[in-house]
Design a protein around this motif. Structure first.
Motif, mmCIF file in Angstrom:
data_model
loop_
_atom_site.group_PDB
_atom_site.id
_atom_site.type_symbol
_atom_site.label_atom_id
_atom_site.label_comp_id
_atom_site.label_asym_id
_atom_site.label_seq_id
_atom_site.Cartn_x
_atom_site.Cartn_y
_atom_site.Cartn_z
ATOM 1 N N ASN A 187 1.049 -1.136 -0.008
ATOM 2 C CA ASN A 187 -0.478 -0.070 0.140
ATOM 3 C C ASN A 187 0.518 1.389 0.124
ATOM 4 O OD1 ASN A 187 1.310 -0.230 3.007
ATOM 5 N ND2 ASN A 187 -0.819 0.404 3.307
ATOM 6 N N ASP A 188 2.111 0.780 -0.016
ATOM 7 C CA ASP A 188 2.816 2.157 -0.196
ATOM 8 C C ASP A 188 2.491 3.908 -1.120
ATOM 9 O OD1 ASP A 188 4.401 -0.451 0.037
ATOM 10 O OD2 ASP A 188 6.459 0.492 0.574
ATOM 11 N N SER A 189 1.807 3.761 -2.474
ATOM 12 C CA SER A 189 1.720 4.508 -2.904
ATOM 13 C C SER A 189 -0.106 4.606 -3.237
ATOM 14 C CB SER A 189 2.627 4.152 -4.057
ATOM 15 O OG SER A 189 1.718 3.193 -4.990
ATOM 16 N N MET A 190 -0.551 3.670 -2.441
ATOM 17 C CA MET A 190 -2.320 3.242 -2.270
ATOM 18 C C MET A 190 -3.157 5.116 -2.521
ATOM 19 S SD MET A 190 -4.698 1.293 -0.384
ATOM 20 C CE MET A 190 -4.591 2.265 1.083
ATOM 21 N N GLY A 191 -2.714 5.997 -1.776
ATOM 22 C CA GLY A 191 -3.379 7.119 -1.665
ATOM 23 C C GLY A 191 -3.316 7.867 -2.850
ATOM 24 N N TYR A 192 -1.659 7.931 -3.474
ATOM 25 C CA TYR A 192 -1.685 8.019 -4.804
ATOM 26 C C TYR A 192 -2.273 7.229 -5.916
ATOM 27 C CZ TYR A 192 0.471 9.344 -9.245
ATOM 28 O OH TYR A 192 0.689 9.536 -10.762
ATOM 29 N N GLN A 193 -2.334 6.284 -5.841
ATOM 30 C CA GLN A 193 -2.850 5.945 -7.214
ATOM 31 C C GLN A 193 -4.650 5.484 -6.689
ATOM 32 O OE1 GLN A 193 -1.484 2.066 -9.094
ATOM 33 N NE2 GLN A 193 -0.155 2.407 -7.017
ATOM 34 N N ALA A 194 -5.400 6.411 -5.822
ATOM 35 C CA ALA A 194 -6.638 6.206 -5.024
ATOM 36 C C ALA A 194 -7.240 7.921 -5.939
ATOM 37 C CB ALA A 194 -7.219 6.031 -3.716
ATOM 38 N N ARG A 195 -6.379 8.161 -5.521
ATOM 39 C CA ARG A 195 -6.802 9.757 -5.934
ATOM 40 C C ARG A 195 -6.492 10.226 -7.296
ATOM 41 N NH1 ARG A 195 -3.844 10.468 -1.124
ATOM 42 N NH2 ARG A 195 -5.424 11.135 1.036
ATOM 43 N N GLU A 196 -5.621 9.619 -7.897
ATOM 44 C CA GLU A 196 -5.398 9.695 -9.323
ATOM 45 C C GLU A 196 -6.586 8.939 -10.497
ATOM 46 O OE1 GLU A 196 -3.639 11.878 -11.143
ATOM 47 O OE2 GLU A 196 -3.389 12.718 -9.158
ATOM 48 N N THR A 197 -7.361 8.199 -9.398
ATOM 49 C CA THR A 197 -8.400 7.118 -9.981
ATOM 50 C C THR A 197 -7.690 6.031 -10.553
ATOM 51 O OG1 THR A 197 -8.773 8.290 -11.891
ATOM 52 C CG2 THR A 197 -10.692 8.424 -9.880
ATOM 53 N N LEU A 198 -6.187 5.319 -10.384
ATOM 54 C CA LEU A 198 -5.509 4.236 -11.434
ATOM 55 C C LEU A 198 -6.243 3.346 -10.577
ATOM 56 C CD1 LEU A 198 -2.597 5.870 -11.346
ATOM 57 C CD2 LEU A 198 -4.050 5.708 -13.242
ATOM 58 N N ILE A 199 -7.070 2.918 -9.329
ATOM 59 C CA ILE A 199 -7.618 1.346 -8.695
ATOM 60 C C ILE A 199 -8.558 1.746 -8.257
ATOM 61 C CG2 ILE A 199 -5.157 1.113 -7.357
ATOM 62 C CD1 ILE A 199 -5.467 1.761 -5.303
ATOM 63 N N ALA A 200 -9.742 0.764 -8.533
ATOM 64 C CA ALA A 200 -11.220 1.237 -7.756
ATOM 65 C C ALA A 200 -11.245 1.560 -6.575
ATOM 66 C CB ALA A 200 -11.976 -0.363 -8.800
ATOM 67 N N SER A 201 -12.451 2.043 -6.733
ATOM 68 C CA SER A 201 -13.194 1.977 -4.914
ATOM 69 C C SER A 201 -13.907 0.843 -4.628
ATOM 70 C CB SER A 201 -13.607 3.474 -5.057
ATOM 71 O OG SER A 201 -14.435 3.629 -3.223
ATOM 72 N N LEU A 202 -13.665 0.143 -3.871
ATOM 73 C CA LEU A 202 -13.949 -1.024 -3.848
ATOM 74 C C LEU A 202 -15.346 -0.992 -2.033
ATOM 75 C CD1 LEU A 202 -10.968 -3.436 -3.871
ATOM 76 C CD2 LEU A 202 -12.405 -2.793 -6.048
ATOM 77 N N ASP A 203 -15.971 -0.302 -1.801
ATOM 78 C CA ASP A 203 -16.927 -0.198 -0.991
ATOM 79 C C ASP A 203 -17.726 -0.949 -1.245
ATOM 80 O OD1 ASP A 203 -15.047 1.885 0.367
ATOM 81 O OD2 ASP A 203 -16.354 3.645 0.865
ATOM 82 N N GLU A 204 -18.806 -0.443 -2.371
ATOM 83 C CA GLU A 204 -20.034 -1.864 -2.610
ATOM 84 C C GLU A 204 -19.445 -2.984 -2.169
ATOM 85 O OE1 GLU A 204 -21.693 0.597 -5.650
ATOM 86 O OE2 GLU A 204 -21.981 2.213 -5.344
ATOM 87 N N GLN A 205 -18.517 -3.476 -3.383
ATOM 88 C CA GLN A 205 -18.065 -4.342 -4.178
ATOM 89 C C GLN A 205 -17.650 -5.791 -2.368
ATOM 90 O OE1 GLN A 205 -18.782 -6.232 -6.087
ATOM 91 N NE2 GLN A 205 -19.153 -4.236 -7.282
ATOM 92 N N LEU A 206 -17.139 -4.531 -1.242
ATOM 93 C CA LEU A 206 -16.298 -5.529 -0.401
ATOM 94 C C LEU A 206 -17.863 -5.298 0.932
ATOM 95 C CD1 LEU A 206 -13.019 -4.279 -0.452
ATOM 96 C CD2 LEU A 206 -13.941 -5.860 -1.121
ATOM 97 N N THR A 207 -18.881 -4.612 1.231
ATOM 98 C CA THR A 207 -19.725 -4.490 1.968
ATOM 99 C C THR A 207 -19.865 -5.792 2.847
ATOM 100 O OG1 THR A 207 -21.285 -2.504 0.835
ATOM 101 C CG2 THR A 207 -21.906 -3.325 2.703
ATOM 102 N N ASP A 208 -19.778 -5.943 4.003
ATOM 103 C CA ASP A 208 -20.056 -7.476 4.712
ATOM 104 C C ASP A 208 -19.152 -8.523 4.149
ATOM 105 O OD1 ASP A 208 -22.283 -5.787 5.803
ATOM 106 O OD2 ASP A 208 -24.014 -6.485 4.769
ATOM 107 N N LYS A 209 -18.119 -8.040 3.481
ATOM 108 C CA LYS A 209 -17.257 -9.401 3.418
ATOM 109 C C LYS A 209 -16.195 -9.466 4.079
ATOM 110 C CE LYS A 209 -19.744 -10.078 -0.764
ATOM 111 N NZ LYS A 209 -19.349 -9.518 -1.957
ATOM 112 N N LEU A 210 -15.591 -8.604 5.351
ATOM 113 C CA LEU A 210 -14.105 -9.014 5.747
ATOM 114 C C LEU A 210 -14.400 -8.954 7.527
ATOM 115 C CD1 LEU A 210 -12.852 -5.394 3.598
ATOM 116 C CD2 LEU A 210 -11.933 -8.106 2.783
ATOM 117 N N GLY A 211 -15.790 -9.926 7.104
ATOM 118 C CA GLY A 211 -16.168 -10.108 9.171
ATOM 119 C C GLY A 211 -14.692 -10.525 9.531
#
Length: 272
Positions: A21-45
């Protein structure tokens, strides 16, 4: 990570890839990786809170977490029966010669970040303003200066630190789990413990989360996420723990190797 990055315009690049995750913030803000909120709902218990927090940028998930890492204290159990649990004990051991300590003194702050919290140091406040100059960060570096004055060695070159420990020139260092294979091979009596606590609380090394990123332009986000979840379920993470010494993000995976357990303890108190 450039060779793995998805091109925002064309979608060029793989559907998903595993990365730290060293550059996750950069990649997220540059929309280079997908937001996974909807996909991971109730999947990480079964995922640990540290892994959950380290998988987010500005409150949103961008990683399917697999494992964690943080630096900890390697020591030679044949020379140091009980590792120091406090900064005072470490300094006293260096002063009286019972501990021959070495630390990475290169330009990167990563290896030494954990000392900051032990002296009340913080990088930023809740608003993101740098407060390192008004907290205990300076005290942490003053402590490292004390260690050096007392006889601890600081190595500007990482490989020199690692080789000195392998050869037995020093018997206590701070390093990460990625180096455990070489240390165990060269020094069968190696042990691992969390960095010592200070007067202001436990040390807090950076706890990084390795996991799966997903290309935002993938044709099937749900399928890609399902694959990543399958590759990080309890059985998959147990294999990575047993074979590769990973510190699992899944709380149901078990750890029997003492080196891996030492790093798991360090991760638990780390800064996500």
């Amino acid at each position: 990570f450039n060779k793995y990055n998805a091109d925002a315009a064309t979608g060029a690049g793989p559907d998903l890839f595993i990365a730290p995750n060293d550059s996750m913030g950069y990649q997220a803000r540059e929309t280079l990786i997908a937001s996974l909120d909807e996909q991971l709902t109730d999947k990480l218990g079964d995922i640990s809170p540290t892994a959950i927090n380290g998988s987010k940028v500005e409150g949103k998930f961008y990683t399917v977490p697999e494992s964690l890492k943080a630096v900890a204290m390697y020591y030679d159990t044949a020379k140091i029966a009980t590792p120091p649990t406090t900064t005072d004990a470490l300094l006293a051991g260096v002063k009286d010669g019972s501990i021959k300590a070495g630390f990475y003194g290169g330009t990167a702050a990563y290896h030494n970040f954990g000392w900051w919290a032990a002296f009340g140091g913080k990088l930023m406040d809740e608003e993101g303003t740098c407060i390192a100059d008004t907290t205990g960060v300076g005290d942490a570096y003053a402590y490292l200066d004390e260690l050096q004055t007392a006889g601890a060695k600081f190595y500007p070159v990482y490989d020199d630190l690692a080789n000195a420990f392998k050869k037995g020139d020093i018997d206590l260092i701070v390093d990460g789990p990625w180096a455990s294979g070489g240390y165990k091979e060269s020094l069968p009596t190696v042990g691992v413990a969390p960095m010592p606590s200070g007067l202001m609380g436990p040390s807090q090394p950076l706890s990084g989360v390795d996991g799966w990123y997903i290309n935002p332009n993938t044709a099937d986000l749900a399928l890609a996420t399902s694959f990543a979840l399958a590759m990080t379920d309890q059985a998959a993470q147990q294999t990575f723990v047993d074979v590769a010494g990973h510190i699992p993000a899944n709380t149901k995976a078990t750890i029997t190797d003492p080196i891996t357990k030492g790093f798991a303890d360090a991760v638990a108190t780390g800064f996500p």
